[in-house]
Design an enzyme around this catalytic site. Sequence first.
Site, PDB file in Angstrom:
ATOM      1  N   LYS A  80     -10.063  -0.689  12.189  1.00 35.99           N
ATOM      2  CA  LYS A  80     -10.692   0.015  11.074  1.00 35.99           C
ATOM      3  C   LYS A  80     -11.757  -0.858  10.413  1.00 35.99           C
ATOM      4  CE  LYS A  80      -9.416   2.502   6.813  1.00 35.99           C
ATOM      5  NZ  LYS A  80      -8.271   2.935   5.983  1.00 35.99           N
ATOM      6  N   SER A 155      -8.308   7.608   5.172  1.00 37.38           N
ATOM      7  CA  SER A 155      -9.576   6.913   5.349  1.00 37.38           C
ATOM      8  C   SER A 155      -9.723   6.226   6.705  1.00 37.38           C
ATOM      9  CB  SER A 155      -9.744   5.860   4.249  1.00 37.38           C
ATOM     10  OG  SER A 155      -8.695   4.910   4.286  1.00 37.38           O
ATOM     11  N   SER A 179      -3.794   7.297   4.397  1.00 39.63           N
ATOM     12  CA  SER A 179      -5.011   7.006   5.160  1.00 39.63           C
ATOM     13  C   SER A 179      -4.780   6.790   6.649  1.00 39.63           C
ATOM     14  CB  SER A 179      -5.699   5.767   4.582  1.00 39.63           C
ATOM     15  OG  SER A 179      -6.084   6.003   3.252  1.00 39.63           O
TER      16      SER A 179
END
Length: 516
Positions: A80, A155, A179
Amino acid sequence: HPSVDMTSILSLSLPELSQKLRDGSLPLDHVFYTYVSEAVRITIETNCITEYLQECETQLKKAKLAGKPGLLYGVPVSIKESIDCEGHDSTLGFIKNLNKPAAEDSVVVQVLRRQGAIPFVKTNVPQSLISYDCKNLIFGQTFNPLLYTRSPGGSSGGEGALVGGGGSILGLGTDVGGSLRFPAAFCGICALKPTGNRLRYCNLGFTWSLAVAAAVGPIAKDVESLALCMRALLCEDMFNLDSTVPPLPFNEEIYSSMQPLRIGYYETDFFTMPSPTMRRAVREMKQLLEDAGHTLVPFELMNVDYLMFNFCLRGMFSDGGASFLKKFKGELEKSSLGLLFWLAKSPNWLKTLLSWIAKPFVSPRLSCTSWAPKESLSQQPWDSTSTPLTTTVFPSQDFCHQFIAQWKRLNLDVMLCPMLGPALRIGYPGKLSVAVSYTMLYNALDFPAGVVPVTMVTEEDEEELKSYQGYFRDWWDRTLVKAVRDSVGLPVAVQCVALPWQEELCLRFMKEVETL
């Protein structure tokens, strides 16, 4: 290369692939370039990759000369964007964070490398991470690989799109309010949010005044892959690199146990009415688990609205919105956080007035939202007798104790819970911030929670959705219907939850759900 059977490599599960890499029956570079090639294809379709980590090619060459291989030897892993990799930006979608490369790998990336994994790309995030869509001013919008008009979640949305599309066999993301779980659920794959400090994640890019624990965890196509990743990460390297991580190696006995489970369950949190498929997913899973010999016990969920507004939303605005405004100054991505931005800028007297005027006419949720940011901790006297942080930001011990007390009273092992789904249309997560209630609860409690896809939207679900009105019959309830309609064939997941530090039990339950 004509001698490389990409299809057969891509069809292998992570445990199968890692075994073949370790025993030498698959060449490292065949696997590596197969996934690089597939990742390029997926990002052309979904815009999920933000950067190719060029040094991975050097690591690949060194891996061939390495001695004893680690558990993830030669496995390409996606990371990420917000997780630090040495020499690369972690922008979190903010232009102001460009050209500020990390000085070193975050602890979890260091451990991955020591276990032989090869981080090869970084993946897209929403601006600030405070969203469960995936769009920012630098890299743009990421799309769901299952249906391009849908959000991949956030996210960790780039991870969801890349892993869900088959361009990565294992990804690493973070979870502050769902997320990891949103992208997994929206893209039809699996993810685990561990207890906050079971794994070490040392970079949040900047500090939010959050009332919940940030966690780092794996995302993959199946539960066994998540378990293998946790085995690899919960090692001496993790414990030595960061002494604040409790030295708890992966417990194989718990994960492999076949003992029947006592499982709590609920169909709704009474804050966001579940979509017809969400409710059906829990009911069908409950029946399957009972048929397999497990005991299912109803769990009474209470005060989710109190938790959402008094701890989560007000926690983000604990300084009156000052840090929120500072971070977004000059580069607000308006579609996702416009309402919160406007509320943060508004003077306290206006927020109070709006809340008072609106209360008789609008949903309690809307009234509470306009009221939530009005109190600023920066206006509180910071002395030894005042406790604004403990009273207004962090979940009270009473709330946690009450939840655990009911859990213990029912003698539960794990919990079966709804997960928001199916994937929302692009742009709608920013309009439906209240719908994080199903996931945010377990960040506030700091319980390990994973998601497993269990069903798909049917024509019957679509028909039932036409009569959906929600609990409050407000703008949010109407918007949710618009966000999820016309979704026949899209996956819907359930959440599997355990008590803190019991990731192995959570994974064991997830495996049972996946198998059934």
